[in-house]
Design a protein around this motif. Structure first.
Motif, PDB file in Angstrom:
ATOM      1  N   ARG A   2       0.877  -1.149   0.002  1.00 45.34           N
ATOM      2  CA  ARG A   2       0.001   0.049   0.143  1.00 45.34           C
ATOM      3  C   ARG A   2       0.832   1.291  -0.005  1.00 45.34           C
ATOM      4  O   ARG A   2       1.579   1.484   0.953  1.00 45.34           O
ATOM      5  CB  ARG A   2      -1.054   0.060   1.362  1.00 45.34           C
ATOM      6  N   ILE A   3       0.772   2.122  -0.929  1.00 39.53           N
ATOM      7  CA  ILE A   3       1.545   3.261  -1.363  1.00 39.53           C
ATOM      8  C   ILE A   3       0.860   4.508  -1.371  1.00 39.53           C
ATOM      9  O   ILE A   3      -0.488   4.315  -2.110  1.00 39.53           O
ATOM     10  CB  ILE A   3       2.434   3.075  -2.497  1.00 39.53           C
ATOM     11  N   VAL A   4       1.296   5.567  -0.757  1.00 38.52           N
ATOM     12  CA  VAL A   4       0.384   6.861  -0.773  1.00 38.52           C
ATOM     13  C   VAL A   4       1.507   8.012  -1.296  1.00 38.52           C
ATOM     14  O   VAL A   4       2.710   7.961  -1.016  1.00 38.52           O
ATOM     15  CB  VAL A   4       0.123   7.060   0.573  1.00 38.52           C
ATOM     16  N   ASN A   5       0.770   8.462  -2.303  1.00 40.76           N
ATOM     17  CA  ASN A   5       1.350   9.828  -2.838  1.00 40.76           C
ATOM     18  C   ASN A   5       0.877  11.183  -2.200  1.00 40.76           C
ATOM     19  O   ASN A   5      -0.275  11.362  -2.459  1.00 40.76           O
ATOM     20  CB  ASN A   5       1.303   9.782  -4.467  1.00 40.76           C
ATOM     21  N   SER A  25       9.105  -2.149 -11.937  1.00 41.77           N
ATOM     22  CA  SER A  25       9.001  -0.682 -12.018  1.00 41.77           C
ATOM     23  C   SER A  25       7.866  -0.316 -12.564  1.00 41.77           C
ATOM     24  O   SER A  25       7.570  -0.628 -13.751  1.00 41.77           O
ATOM     25  CB  SER A  25      10.354  -0.382 -12.997  1.00 41.77           C
ATOM     26  N   TYR A  26       7.360   0.984 -12.291  1.00 40.89           N
ATOM     27  CA  TYR A  26       6.140   1.541 -13.015  1.00 40.89           C
ATOM     28  C   TYR A  26       6.599   2.718 -13.869  1.00 40.89           C
ATOM     29  O   TYR A  26       7.081   3.983 -13.348  1.00 40.89           O
ATOM     30  CB  TYR A  26       5.194   1.971 -11.908  1.00 40.89           C
ATOM     31  N   LEU A  27       6.402   2.571 -15.148  1.00 40.98           N
ATOM     32  CA  LEU A  27       7.130   3.711 -16.173  1.00 40.98           C
ATOM     33  C   LEU A  27       6.038   4.692 -16.469  1.00 40.98           C
ATOM     34  O   LEU A  27       5.864   5.050 -17.719  1.00 40.98           O
ATOM     35  CB  LEU A  27       7.487   2.906 -17.134  1.00 40.98           C
ATOM     36  N   ALA A  28       5.387   5.212 -15.214  1.00 40.06           N
ATOM     37  CA  ALA A  28       4.143   6.318 -15.598  1.00 40.06           C
ATOM     38  C   ALA A  28       4.197   7.181 -14.573  1.00 40.06           C
ATOM     39  O   ALA A  28       4.357   6.595 -13.334  1.00 40.06           O
ATOM     40  CB  ALA A  28       2.991   5.764 -16.065  1.00 40.06           C
ATOM     41  N   PRO A  29       3.765   8.367 -14.538  1.00 44.99           N
ATOM     42  CA  PRO A  29       3.439   9.020 -13.335  1.00 44.99           C
ATOM     43  C   PRO A  29       2.562   8.138 -12.456  1.00 44.99           C
ATOM     44  O   PRO A  29       1.650   7.885 -13.041  1.00 44.99           O
ATOM     45  CB  PRO A  29       2.725  10.577 -13.802  1.00 44.99           C
ATOM     46  N   LEU A  30       2.557   8.609 -11.132  1.00 46.28           N
ATOM     47  CA  LEU A  30       1.842   7.817 -10.109  1.00 46.28           C
ATOM     48  C   LEU A  30       0.843   8.992  -9.549  1.00 46.28           C
ATOM     49  O   LEU A  30       1.213   9.816  -9.038  1.00 46.28           O
ATOM     50  CB  LEU A  30       2.592   7.194  -8.966  1.00 46.28           C
ATOM     51  N   PRO A  31      -0.439   8.660  -9.914  1.00 50.11           N
ATOM     52  CA  PRO A  31      -1.509   9.951  -9.366  1.00 50.11           C
ATOM     53  C   PRO A  31      -1.363   9.957  -7.802  1.00 50.11           C
ATOM     54  O   PRO A  31      -1.058   8.928  -7.022  1.00 50.11           O
ATOM     55  CB  PRO A  31      -2.855   9.052  -9.893  1.00 50.11           C
ATOM     56  N   PRO A  32      -2.007  11.130  -7.456  1.00 50.71           N
ATOM     57  CA  PRO A  32      -2.037  11.422  -5.922  1.00 50.71           C
ATOM     58  C   PRO A  32      -2.907  10.357  -5.398  1.00 50.71           C
ATOM     59  O   PRO A  32      -3.878   9.913  -5.904  1.00 50.71           O
ATOM     60  CB  PRO A  32      -2.457  12.677  -5.847  1.00 50.71           C
ATOM     61  N   GLY A  33      -2.670  10.222  -4.001  1.00 45.98           N
ATOM     62  CA  GLY A  33      -3.539   9.391  -3.421  1.00 45.98           C
ATOM     63  C   GLY A  33      -2.907   7.880  -2.983  1.00 45.98           C
ATOM     64  O   GLY A  33      -1.878   7.679  -2.997  1.00 45.98           O
ATOM     65  N   GLU A  34      -3.631   7.125  -2.429  1.00 44.72           N
ATOM     66  CA  GLU A  34      -3.259   5.721  -1.959  1.00 44.72           C
ATOM     67  C   GLU A  34      -3.610   4.526  -2.928  1.00 44.72           C
ATOM     68  O   GLU A  34      -4.404   4.848  -3.744  1.00 44.72           O
ATOM     69  CB  GLU A  34      -4.143   5.135  -0.549  1.00 44.72           C
ATOM     70  N   HIS A  35      -2.493   3.973  -3.254  1.00 44.49           N
ATOM     71  CA  HIS A  35      -2.573   2.778  -4.138  1.00 44.49           C
ATOM     72  C   HIS A  35      -2.286   1.434  -3.472  1.00 44.49           C
ATOM     73  O   HIS A  35      -1.171   1.241  -2.675  1.00 44.49           O
ATOM     74  CB  HIS A  35      -1.593   2.800  -5.458  1.00 44.49           C
ATOM     75  N   GLN A  36      -2.729   0.265  -4.038  1.00 42.71           N
ATOM     76  CA  GLN A  36      -2.478  -1.028  -3.512  1.00 42.71           C
ATOM     77  C   GLN A  36      -2.180  -1.887  -4.606  1.00 42.71           C
ATOM     78  O   GLN A  36      -2.944  -2.095  -5.490  1.00 42.71           O
ATOM     79  CB  GLN A  36      -3.837  -1.547  -2.619  1.00 42.71           C
ATOM     80  N   ILE A  37      -0.902  -2.415  -4.484  1.00 44.21           N
ATOM     81  CA  ILE A  37      -0.421  -3.186  -5.399  1.00 44.21           C
ATOM     82  C   ILE A  37      -0.275  -4.646  -5.036  1.00 44.21           C
ATOM     83  O   ILE A  37       0.281  -4.706  -3.894  1.00 44.21           O
ATOM     84  CB  ILE A  37       1.072  -2.545  -5.896  1.00 44.21           C
ATOM     85  N   VAL A  38      -0.756  -5.524  -5.836  1.00 45.22           N
ATOM     86  CA  VAL A  38      -0.475  -6.703  -5.300  1.00 45.22           C
ATOM     87  C   VAL A  38       0.262  -7.673  -6.533  1.00 45.22           C
ATOM     88  O   VAL A  38      -0.373  -7.707  -7.515  1.00 45.22           O
ATOM     89  CB  VAL A  38      -2.052  -7.657  -5.125  1.00 45.22           C
TER      90      VAL A  38
END
Length: 245
Positions: A40-43, A93-106
């Motif tokens: 769980r990542i937050v921008n 790696s993620y090759l695009a801008p990461l939008p603001p807010g919280e993201h859950q990656i599985v």
């Protein structure tokens, strides 16, 4: 003195990306280890994030999640746009801008397992608030530099739980795994030994009888046997040895 620091300087010093919770679940699959990670990542910014410094020589990367050495067979990543996900031996790696807010990656992947001591290094590119590592307790013994948090049950498995909090970026933790010897394994060894003993007896007893029979014969008696009878005896001996083999 801390209050006198300009607010802009403080906001610039704080990282824009942070991992709120990182969960690793490790299960033994006989020939390999299966690992599932939930991140769980937050921008915290108000705009999409791109790492201006880049990762290594690559540019345009907003997120890099290291993976343990030797990983393979990684499944489709959930929580990110698939067309912008790049996977190599070093990680994801993620090759695009990461939008603001919280993201859950599985994502799920496999690690080699040879029924011996295995060390897994958990690298962190980002600061992590909570890291939870669950290791299947039925088949694996686990030790780590992370504090041991007891055992938890998630049907149908029981896991050894390790937890670290407030972990800084660009640091790592280690996890060592060894196979757990179970009563079933000892039973298999005992059954195998019993079978091998029976096989050896089946081989040695006929050989003993043949040797005993030859020892009882008088060489003079053998000499007076007709040539045809001696040939028959040799033929029976060869047939017996072939049968034993």
């Amino acid at each position: 003195s801390e209050q006198s620091v300009p607010e802009a300087a403080v906001s610039d010093a704080l990282p824009q990306l942070r991992i709120i919770n990182h969960l690793m679940v490790i299960v033994g699959r006989g020939t390999h280890l299966e690992v599932r990670e939930v991140v769980r990542i937050v921008n915290t910014g108000t705009t999409p994030y791109v790492d201006k410094a880049g990762h290594g020589s690559a540019t345009g990367i907003s997120l890099h999640l290291p993976l343990p050495q030797g990983h393979y067979n990684i499944s489709q990543v959930q929580g990110l746009k698939t067309e912008h996900v790049h996977i190599d031996p070093l990680g994801l790696s993620y090759l695009a801008p990461l939008p603001p807010g919280e993201h859950q990656i599985v994502y799920t992947y496999n690690l080699p397992w040879h029924d011996s001591l295995t060390t897994i290094l958990v690298d962190r590119m980002l600061g992590t608030s909570i890291l939870d590592v669950l290791v299947e307790d039925e088949h694996l013994n686990a030790t780590s530099d992370l504090p041991f948090g007891g055992r938890v049950s998630i049907e149908p498995h029981v896991f050894a739980h390790f937890r670290g909090t407030n972990l800084v970026a660009n640091s790592r933790s280690w996890l060592q795994l060894t196979p757990r010897q179970t009563s079933a394994s000892l039973l298999h060894i005992g059954a195998y030994g019993l079978i091998m003993g029976i096989v050896l007896l089946g081989v040695l007893i006929p050989l003993r009888d043949v040797w005993h029979g030859q020892a009882q014969l008088d060489p003079r008696e053998i000499d007076i046997l007709p040539h045809a009878q001696r040939s028959d005896v040799k033929g029976v001996g060869r047939y017996l040895l072939q049968s034993i083999a």
